[in-house]
Motif scaffolding. Sequence first.
Motif, PDB file in Angstrom:
ATOM      1  N   MET A   3       0.855  -1.208   0.000  1.00  0.00           N
ATOM      2  CA  MET A   3       0.000   0.000   0.000  1.00  0.00           C
ATOM      3  C   MET A   3       0.885   1.250   0.000  1.00  0.00           C
ATOM      4  SD  MET A   3      -2.950   1.105   2.695  1.00  0.00           S
ATOM      5  CE  MET A   3      -3.870   2.632   2.475  1.00  0.00           C
ATOM      6  N   GLU A   4       0.612   2.177  -0.916  1.00  0.00           N
ATOM      7  CA  GLU A   4       1.403   3.396  -1.008  1.00  0.00           C
ATOM      8  C   GLU A   4       1.063   4.341   0.134  1.00  0.00           C
ATOM      9  OE1 GLU A   4       0.483   4.869  -4.849  1.00  0.00           O
ATOM     10  OE2 GLU A   4       2.087   3.742  -5.823  1.00  0.00           O
ATOM     11  N   VAL A   5       2.068   5.101   0.562  1.00  0.00           N
ATOM     12  CA  VAL A   5       1.875   6.036   1.660  1.00  0.00           C
ATOM     13  C   VAL A   5       1.900   7.455   1.115  1.00  0.00           C
ATOM     14  CG1 VAL A   5       2.890   4.478   3.356  1.00  0.00           C
ATOM     15  CG2 VAL A   5       4.364   6.064   2.099  1.00  0.00           C
ATOM     16  N   PHE A   6       1.425   8.372   1.933  1.00  0.00           N
ATOM     17  CA  PHE A   6       1.426   9.790   1.587  1.00  0.00           C
ATOM     18  C   PHE A   6       2.862  10.286   1.549  1.00  0.00           C
ATOM     19  CE2 PHE A   6       1.381  14.247   2.901  1.00  0.00           C
ATOM     20  CZ  PHE A   6       0.461  14.774   2.003  1.00  0.00           C
ATOM     21  N   PRO A   7       3.293  11.072   0.558  1.00  0.00           N
ATOM     22  CA  PRO A   7       2.493  11.668  -0.529  1.00  0.00           C
ATOM     23  C   PRO A   7       2.528  10.886  -1.841  1.00  0.00           C
ATOM     24  CG  PRO A   7       4.632  12.713  -0.450  1.00  0.00           C
ATOM     25  CD  PRO A   7       4.655  11.653   0.606  1.00  0.00           C
ATOM     26  N   LEU A   8       3.131   9.671  -1.841  1.00  0.00           N
ATOM     27  CA  LEU A   8       3.210   8.907  -3.079  1.00  0.00           C
ATOM     28  C   LEU A   8       1.822   8.564  -3.610  1.00  0.00           C
ATOM     29  CD1 LEU A   8       6.191   6.496  -2.270  1.00  0.00           C
ATOM     30  CD2 LEU A   8       6.216   8.628  -3.573  1.00  0.00           C
ATOM     31  N   ASN A   9       0.899   8.267  -2.693  1.00  0.00           N
ATOM     32  CA  ASN A   9      -0.465   7.948  -3.134  1.00  0.00           C
ATOM     33  C   ASN A   9      -1.132   9.156  -3.792  1.00  0.00           C
ATOM     34  OD1 ASN A   9      -0.625   9.401  -0.766  1.00  0.00           O
ATOM     35  ND2 ASN A   9      -1.817   7.877   0.351  1.00  0.00           N
TER      36      ASN A   9
ATOM     37  N   LEU B 170       0.448  11.622  -5.445  1.00  0.00           N
ATOM     38  CA  LEU B 170       1.064  11.806  -6.758  1.00  0.00           C
ATOM     39  C   LEU B 170       0.505  10.811  -7.766  1.00  0.00           C
ATOM     40  CD1 LEU B 170       4.784  12.366  -5.678  1.00  0.00           C
ATOM     41  CD2 LEU B 170       3.154  14.099  -6.451  1.00  0.00           C
ATOM     42  N   ARG B 171       0.388   9.556  -7.359  1.00  0.00           N
ATOM     43  CA  ARG B 171      -0.126   8.521  -8.260  1.00  0.00           C
ATOM     44  C   ARG B 171      -1.570   8.807  -8.657  1.00  0.00           C
ATOM     45  NH1 ARG B 171      -2.624   3.396  -7.321  1.00  0.00           N
ATOM     46  NH2 ARG B 171      -2.254   1.928  -9.026  1.00  0.00           N
ATOM     47  N   ASN B 172      -2.384   9.177  -7.699  1.00  0.00           N
ATOM     48  CA  ASN B 172      -3.799   9.438  -7.985  1.00  0.00           C
ATOM     49  C   ASN B 172      -3.999  10.671  -8.851  1.00  0.00           C
ATOM     50  OD1 ASN B 172      -4.557   7.236  -6.412  1.00  0.00           O
ATOM     51  ND2 ASN B 172      -4.752   8.467  -4.555  1.00  0.00           N
ATOM     52  N   SER B 173      -3.147  11.679  -8.674  1.00  0.00           N
ATOM     53  CA  SER B 173      -3.342  12.953  -9.362  1.00  0.00           C
ATOM     54  C   SER B 173      -3.058  12.869 -10.862  1.00  0.00           C
ATOM     55  CB  SER B 173      -2.447  14.034  -8.737  1.00  0.00           C
ATOM     56  OG  SER B 173      -2.820  14.272  -7.401  1.00  0.00           O
ATOM     57  N   PHE B 174      -2.270  11.892 -11.279  1.00  0.00           N
ATOM     58  CA  PHE B 174      -1.946  11.768 -12.695  1.00  0.00           C
ATOM     59  C   PHE B 174      -2.848  10.770 -13.419  1.00  0.00           C
ATOM     60  CE2 PHE B 174       2.008  13.620 -11.106  1.00  0.00           C
ATOM     61  CZ  PHE B 174       2.254  14.571 -12.081  1.00  0.00           C
ATOM     62  N   SER B 175      -3.870  10.294 -12.736  1.00  0.00           N
ATOM     63  CA  SER B 175      -4.837   9.378 -13.349  1.00  0.00           C
ATOM     64  C   SER B 175      -6.242   9.863 -13.042  1.00  0.00           C
ATOM     65  CB  SER B 175      -4.645   7.962 -12.802  1.00  0.00           C
ATOM     66  OG  SER B 175      -5.720   7.128 -13.206  1.00  0.00           O
ATOM     67  N   PRO B 176      -7.042  10.203 -14.049  1.00  0.00           N
ATOM     68  CA  PRO B 176      -8.398  10.697 -13.778  1.00  0.00           C
ATOM     69  C   PRO B 176      -9.273   9.680 -13.058  1.00  0.00           C
ATOM     70  CG  PRO B 176      -8.093  10.231 -16.109  1.00  0.00           C
ATOM     71  CD  PRO B 176      -6.738  10.150 -15.477  1.00  0.00           C
ATOM     72  N   LYS B 177      -9.101   8.399 -13.390  1.00  0.00           N
ATOM     73  CA  LYS B 177      -9.914   7.380 -12.726  1.00  0.00           C
ATOM     74  C   LYS B 177      -9.511   7.211 -11.271  1.00  0.00           C
ATOM     75  CE  LYS B 177     -11.056   4.708 -16.868  1.00  0.00           C
ATOM     76  NZ  LYS B 177     -10.976   3.387 -17.541  1.00  0.00           N
ATOM     77  N   LEU B 178      -8.202   7.164 -11.012  1.00  0.00           N
ATOM     78  CA  LEU B 178      -7.743   7.015  -9.635  1.00  0.00           C
ATOM     79  C   LEU B 178      -8.059   8.248  -8.798  1.00  0.00           C
ATOM     80  CD1 LEU B 178      -4.264   5.279 -10.080  1.00  0.00           C
ATOM     81  CD2 LEU B 178      -6.427   4.246  -9.371  1.00  0.00           C
ATOM     82  N   SER B 179      -7.966   9.421  -9.405  1.00  0.00           N
ATOM     83  CA  SER B 179      -8.259  10.649  -8.659  1.00  0.00           C
ATOM     84  C   SER B 179      -9.713  10.695  -8.220  1.00  0.00           C
ATOM     85  CB  SER B 179      -7.935  11.875  -9.512  1.00  0.00           C
ATOM     86  OG  SER B 179      -8.807  11.962 -10.617  1.00  0.00           O
ATOM     87  N   PHE B 180     -10.586  10.032  -8.994  1.00  0.00           N
ATOM     88  CA  PHE B 180     -11.999   9.989  -8.609  1.00  0.00           C
ATOM     89  C   PHE B 180     -12.290   8.825  -7.670  1.00  0.00           C
ATOM     90  CE2 PHE B 180     -16.447   8.720  -9.245  1.00  0.00           C
ATOM     91  CZ  PHE B 180     -17.069   9.903  -8.886  1.00  0.00           C
ATOM     92  N   LYS B 181     -11.731   7.664  -7.968  1.00  0.00           N
ATOM     93  CA  LYS B 181     -11.996   6.488  -7.136  1.00  0.00           C
ATOM     94  C   LYS B 181     -11.444   6.662  -5.731  1.00  0.00           C
ATOM     95  CE  LYS B 181     -11.247   2.433  -8.882  1.00  0.00           C
ATOM     96  NZ  LYS B 181     -10.571   1.320  -9.591  1.00  0.00           N
ATOM     97  N   ASN B 182     -10.234   7.207  -5.611  1.00  0.00           N
ATOM     98  CA  ASN B 182      -9.595   7.386  -4.304  1.00  0.00           C
ATOM     99  C   ASN B 182      -9.831   8.813  -3.815  1.00  0.00           C
ATOM    100  OD1 ASN B 182      -8.538   4.754  -4.541  1.00  0.00           O
ATOM    101  ND2 ASN B 182      -6.818   5.522  -5.728  1.00  0.00           N
TER     102      ASN B 182
END
Length: 298
Positions: free
Chosen positions: A1-7, A9-21
């Motif tokens: 499981m990714e920790v802050f702030p890596l999670n 960064l990962r979510n912000s560059f993916s529209p689906k992940l930014s919405f799901k998470n």
Amino acid sequence: MEVFPLNYLRNSFSPKLSFKNRNYLKIWQMILLILVLTGCLLMPISISLGKINQVTLIDYVPNAMNLVSEELVQEINQLSFNEQTLLITEEQILMDNDEGLLALYPEEVDLPVAKDFIIFTPNSFYIQEVDRPLISQPYRSVERLTSVNSTESLIQELSQQWFESNRMAVVLTNFINVWVLIFLSTLMVILGSSLFISFMRFSDIFSIKSYREAIHLSLHSMLIPTLIAAVVGLLTQNPTTMLTLQGIAFVLVLLWVYWKTHFRDEYILKQEEKSNHIINNSGEKLVETQSQHQRNKR
């Protein structure tokens, strides 16, 4: 499981992940992210502020600087000097009325309180505008001062001598003002857009169910626009251009997220199932093709 702030960064560059998470950040993490986003925009502005080599006192005491006259320029031109001291032999009152006081004194005097003034003494000049801090500046170059030939050049020289002694304070003050402007602008964009997005919770069509989820989505959508604005800021070093570009890019990223997700978890799930189905069918067809190819060889 990714920790802050890596999670993040990962979510912000993916529209689906930014919405799901959209419900994993803590309050202190949200505040920290807003400060970091502000800091990204401040970096190019800091470079620009570090290059400041002159200011004008008109921006600080405009009414007092209006007292500068051609008569004052002529009187200063006629003065002699010794090292960093003006040789003022007698008191000269060039103006003393409701507009203000303009004078040269051969020695230090008590400064008036409730009046705009510009006063020259052998070692320093004083500028005051009512309800503003007193400017008290020892001469840094009496030779330059006595060489002025116009009201504009005198204002410029007084400004330059004051700036040379107060450069750090001027730069720091400007930095704080710009920081407050950018921080409040970023905060208002994030909170304002989050409020608008949170209204979707009143509709069963969308999956956003709280203001907190809307803030997550806004924070995710703000990273790419901020990085783009920071890069452009390194080239232009213009805060207005940076903030405008950040706002436009932020809207475009939100539209990108909506296009990919429709702000619905069900839509994302269907798209993933459809993609998996296509991948499985492609895999099965590939296996059948390979099997058929092997049978043909036999």
